[in-house]
Design an enzyme around this catalytic site. Sequence first.
Site, PDB file in Angstrom:
ATOM      1  CG  HIS A   1      13.493  44.620  -9.370  1.00 43.75           C
ATOM      2  ND1 HIS A   1      13.789  46.116  -8.878  1.00 43.75           N
ATOM      3  CD2 HIS A   1      13.528  45.237 -10.675  1.00 43.75           C
ATOM      4  CE1 HIS A   1      13.797  46.986 -10.051  1.00 43.75           C
ATOM      5  NE2 HIS A   1      14.031  46.296 -10.534  1.00 43.75           N
TER       6      HIS A   1
ATOM      7  CD1 TRP B   1      11.533  53.695 -15.205  1.00 41.38           C
ATOM      8  CD2 TRP B   1      10.925  55.582 -15.791  1.00 41.38           C
ATOM      9  NE1 TRP B   1      11.901  54.031 -15.828  1.00 41.38           N
ATOM     10  CE2 TRP B   1      11.895  55.152 -16.636  1.00 41.38           C
ATOM     11  CE3 TRP B   1      10.793  56.873 -16.418  1.00 41.38           C
ATOM     12  CZ2 TRP B   1      12.009  55.092 -17.540  1.00 41.38           C
ATOM     13  CZ3 TRP B   1      11.152  57.375 -17.775  1.00 41.38           C
ATOM     14  CH2 TRP B   1      11.604  56.451 -18.709  1.00 41.38           C
TER      15      TRP B   1
ATOM     16  CE1 TYR C   1      15.988  49.023  -8.285  1.00 45.44           C
ATOM     17  CE2 TYR C   1      17.327  46.793  -8.576  1.00 45.44           C
ATOM     18  CZ  TYR C   1      16.758  47.450  -9.182  1.00 45.44           C
ATOM     19  OH  TYR C   1      16.980  48.212 -10.400  1.00 45.44           O
TER      20      TYR C   1
END
Length: 104
Positions: A22, A77, A18
């Site tokens: 990012h 998403w 994650y």
Amino acid sequence: MERIAQIMFLHTNAFDEYQKRHSELWPEMKAALKEHGATNYSIFLNQDNGELFAYLEVPDVEKYNEIANTDICKKWWAYMEPLMSTNPDNSPVTVDLNEVFHLD
């Protein structure tokens, strides 16, 4: 400026991925966030339970919410879906937080 705060839920085996995704935020996604008014956007991780705390500021919440209809957001998403709790449309499951205090 309106302040938005939310909780999201990251799978506990996905913390590193994650953060990696990012840190490599797609330029198109970054541009879409800015085009929809997002500023001062931060996401914090509670490593004990995988909760993510997201905070951002927007001049217009309705305009910001329109980002959900963009192709780049839907693509992001889908890219993030394996890492976190999501809704049927791949959007992150979120809990909106109500502001109870703000120090000017």
